[in-house]
Design a protein around this motif. Structure first.
Motif, PDB file in Angstrom:
ATOM      1  N   TYR A 180      65.272  74.012  68.028  1.00 15.06           N
ATOM      2  CA  TYR A 180      65.025  75.447  67.893  1.00 15.06           C
ATOM      3  C   TYR A 180      64.393  75.747  66.539  1.00 15.06           C
ATOM      4  O   TYR A 180      64.722  75.108  65.536  1.00 15.06           O
ATOM      5  N   SER A 181      63.530  76.751  66.505  1.00 13.75           N
ATOM      6  CA  SER A 181      62.911  77.136  65.242  1.00 13.75           C
ATOM      7  C   SER A 181      63.924  77.847  64.354  1.00 13.75           C
ATOM      8  O   SER A 181      64.940  78.363  64.826  1.00 13.75           O
ATOM      9  N   ASP A 182      63.625  77.870  63.067  1.00 12.81           N
ATOM     10  CA  ASP A 182      64.489  78.507  62.083  1.00 12.81           C
ATOM     11  C   ASP A 182      64.460  80.021  62.300  1.00 12.81           C
ATOM     12  O   ASP A 182      63.399  80.640  62.339  1.00 12.81           O
ATOM     13  N   ALA A 183      65.621  80.602  62.483  1.00 11.60           N
ATOM     14  CA  ALA A 183      65.760  82.047  62.689  1.00 11.60           C
ATOM     15  C   ALA A 183      67.175  82.448  62.334  1.00 11.60           C
ATOM     16  O   ALA A 183      68.058  81.596  62.172  1.00 11.60           O
ATOM     17  N   ALA A 184      67.423  83.751  62.235  1.00 11.29           N
ATOM     18  CA  ALA A 184      68.771  84.247  61.928  1.00 11.29           C
ATOM     19  C   ALA A 184      69.762  83.807  63.005  1.00 11.29           C
ATOM     20  O   ALA A 184      70.885  83.417  62.704  1.00 11.29           O
ATOM     21  N   ASN A 185      69.352  83.859  64.266  1.00 12.83           N
ATOM     22  CA  ASN A 185      70.169  83.393  65.396  1.00 12.83           C
ATOM     23  C   ASN A 185      69.344  82.383  66.193  1.00 12.83           C
ATOM     24  O   ASN A 185      68.814  82.711  67.256  1.00 12.83           O
ATOM     25  N   PRO A 186      69.217  81.159  65.695  1.00 15.56           N
ATOM     26  CA  PRO A 186      68.282  80.212  66.314  1.00 15.56           C
ATOM     27  C   PRO A 186      68.570  79.894  67.782  1.00 15.56           C
ATOM     28  O   PRO A 186      67.645  79.690  68.569  1.00 15.56           O
ATOM     29  N   PHE A 187      69.826  79.882  68.181  1.00 21.52           N
ATOM     30  CA  PHE A 187      70.160  79.473  69.538  1.00 21.52           C
ATOM     31  C   PHE A 187      70.096  80.621  70.539  1.00 21.52           C
ATOM     32  O   PHE A 187      70.375  80.437  71.720  1.00 21.52           O
ATOM     33  N   SER A 188      69.720  81.812  70.068  1.00 15.17           N
ATOM     34  CA  SER A 188      69.547  82.940  70.983  1.00 15.17           C
ATOM     35  C   SER A 188      68.093  83.044  71.443  1.00 15.17           C
ATOM     36  O   SER A 188      67.729  83.972  72.143  1.00 15.17           O
ATOM     37  N   GLN A 189      67.273  82.098  71.053  1.00 15.45           N
ATOM     38  CA  GLN A 189      65.870  82.056  71.471  1.00 15.45           C
ATOM     39  C   GLN A 189      65.628  80.817  72.331  1.00 15.45           C
ATOM     40  O   GLN A 189      66.489  79.947  72.427  1.00 15.45           O
ATOM     41  N   ASN A 190      64.476  80.762  72.945  1.00 14.70           N
ATOM     42  CA  ASN A 190      64.130  79.591  73.744  1.00 14.70           C
ATOM     43  C   ASN A 190      63.825  78.415  72.826  1.00 14.70           C
ATOM     44  O   ASN A 190      63.257  78.599  71.744  1.00 14.70           O
ATOM     45  N   PRO A 191      64.183  77.194  73.232  1.00 12.95           N
ATOM     46  CA  PRO A 191      63.927  76.028  72.385  1.00 12.95           C
ATOM     47  C   PRO A 191      62.435  75.702  72.309  1.00 12.95           C
ATOM     48  O   PRO A 191      61.676  75.999  73.221  1.00 12.95           O
ATOM     49  N   LEU A 192      62.045  75.066  71.197  1.00 11.46           N
ATOM     50  CA  LEU A 192      60.668  74.605  71.019  1.00 11.46           C
ATOM     51  C   LEU A 192      60.426  73.287  71.732  1.00 11.46           C
ATOM     52  O   LEU A 192      59.320  73.004  72.168  1.00 11.46           O
ATOM     53  N   ALA A 193      61.457  72.462  71.824  1.00 12.59           N
ATOM     54  CA  ALA A 193      61.354  71.153  72.470  1.00 12.59           C
ATOM     55  C   ALA A 193      62.674  70.829  73.148  1.00 12.59           C
ATOM     56  O   ALA A 193      63.738  71.176  72.641  1.00 12.59           O
ATOM     57  N   ILE A 194      62.572  70.179  74.309  1.00 19.31           N
ATOM     58  CA  ILE A 194      63.764  69.779  75.071  1.00 19.31           C
ATOM     59  C   ILE A 194      63.523  68.373  75.596  1.00 19.31           C
ATOM     60  O   ILE A 194      62.407  68.037  75.993  1.00 19.31           O
ATOM     61  N   ASP A 195      64.578  67.581  75.628  1.00 18.79           N
ATOM     62  CA  ASP A 195      64.490  66.258  76.231  1.00 18.79           C
ATOM     63  C   ASP A 195      65.837  65.930  76.867  1.00 18.79           C
ATOM     64  O   ASP A 195      66.884  66.296  76.336  1.00 18.79           O
ATOM     65  N   SER A 196      65.797  65.252  77.998  1.00 16.22           N
ATOM     66  CA  SER A 196      67.039  64.823  78.644  1.00 16.22           C
ATOM     67  C   SER A 196      67.613  63.646  77.863  1.00 16.22           C
ATOM     68  O   SER A 196      66.910  62.998  77.093  1.00 16.22           O
ATOM     69  N   VAL A 197      68.900  63.382  78.069  1.00 16.05           N
ATOM     70  CA  VAL A 197      69.550  62.251  77.400  1.00 16.05           C
ATOM     71  C   VAL A 197      70.213  61.360  78.447  1.00 16.05           C
ATOM     72  O   VAL A 197      70.641  61.820  79.501  1.00 16.05           O
ATOM     73  N   ASP A 198      70.266  60.082  78.141  1.00 19.80           N
ATOM     74  CA  ASP A 198      70.996  59.115  78.960  1.00 19.80           C
ATOM     75  C   ASP A 198      72.373  58.953  78.345  1.00 19.80           C
ATOM     76  O   ASP A 198      72.494  58.574  77.181  1.00 19.80           O
ATOM     77  N   ILE A 199      73.393  59.228  79.143  1.00 19.50           N
ATOM     78  CA  ILE A 199      74.772  59.197  78.646  1.00 19.50           C
ATOM     79  C   ILE A 199      75.407  57.857  78.973  1.00 19.50           C
ATOM     80  O   ILE A 199      75.316  57.373  80.104  1.00 19.50           O
ATOM     81  N   SER A 200      76.058  57.285  77.960  1.00 21.18           N
ATOM     82  CA  SER A 200      76.797  56.035  78.130  1.00 21.18           C
ATOM     83  C   SER A 200      78.276  56.337  77.981  1.00 21.18           C
ATOM     84  O   SER A 200      78.673  57.103  77.103  1.00 21.18           O
ATOM     85  N   ILE A 201      79.074  55.709  78.830  1.00 17.20           N
ATOM     86  CA  ILE A 201      80.524  55.892  78.746  1.00 17.20           C
ATOM     87  C   ILE A 201      81.165  54.554  78.413  1.00 17.20           C
ATOM     88  O   ILE A 201      80.914  53.551  79.073  1.00 17.20           O
TER      89      ILE A 201
END
Length: 175
Positions: A70-91
């Motif tokens: 997310y870009s730098d902002a007062a409430n960064p997580f209340s905006q749409n992300p600039l980049a997204i990627d899925s993750v592979d989860i290991s247990i």
């Protein structure tokens, strides 16, 4: 009386001396040139680290877990992300983790979050954890990350929830 008369150097001795001096000079020049060479430690344009999930009760239908920037902002997580990627989860045992790396980021300050993404429209349904925020203690701030840096921006490790009902933030883009 005894007189010391220096003996003349042979041509081979002279050649070896001159060659040694030339090699020493060239070595010094190469060393000095490399001192200012930024290619030895280039700036890095990525963020990476490990996300540790609070439990192994992972949601496996309707979407997937990912990481977002997310870009730098007062409430960064209340905006749409600039980049997204899925993750592979290991247990392993009772611990679920996922390594992430997002490259190609422009020079700026960013915030990083672990997210749940709905498969039908790739919409971020909730931010489940953020870098610098321990989800167990309901933190109120996250840590800003500056890209690029000469050291790189790796080892940005953080924890997150697996349950979307415990999300920390709800981005505005999903209906």
């Amino acid at each position: 009386m005894f007189y010391f008369c220096p003996r003349e150097e042979s041509s081979m001795q002279k050649f070896v001396k001159e060659l040694s001096l030339a090699v020493l000079l060239v070595s010094c020049m190469i060393s000095f040139q490399q001192c200012g060479d930024d290619a030895l430690n280039p700036e890095q344009d990525f963020v990476s680290g490990t996300i540790t999930f609070k439990n192994t009760n992972l949601l496996t239908t309707g979407g997937y877990y990912g990481v977002s920037v997310y870009s730098d902002a007062a409430n960064p997580f209340s905006q749409n992300p600039l980049a997204i990627d899925s993750v592979d989860i290991s247990i392993s045992g009772n611990t679920a983790t996922a390594y992430y790396k997002i490259s190609g980021l422009a020079s700026a300050d960013y915030y990083i979050g672990a997210v749940w993404i709905r498969s039908s429209d790739n919409c971020v349904r909730g931010v489940l954890g953020t870098y610098g925020c321990d989800t167990l203690y309901n933190c109120t701030s996250s840590i800003k990350v500056t890209v690029p840096t000469a050291a790189g921006t790796g080892n940005l490790n953080f924890s997150c929830w697996t349950d979307t009902l415990r999300r920390l933030y709800s981005p505005p883009s999903c209906p």
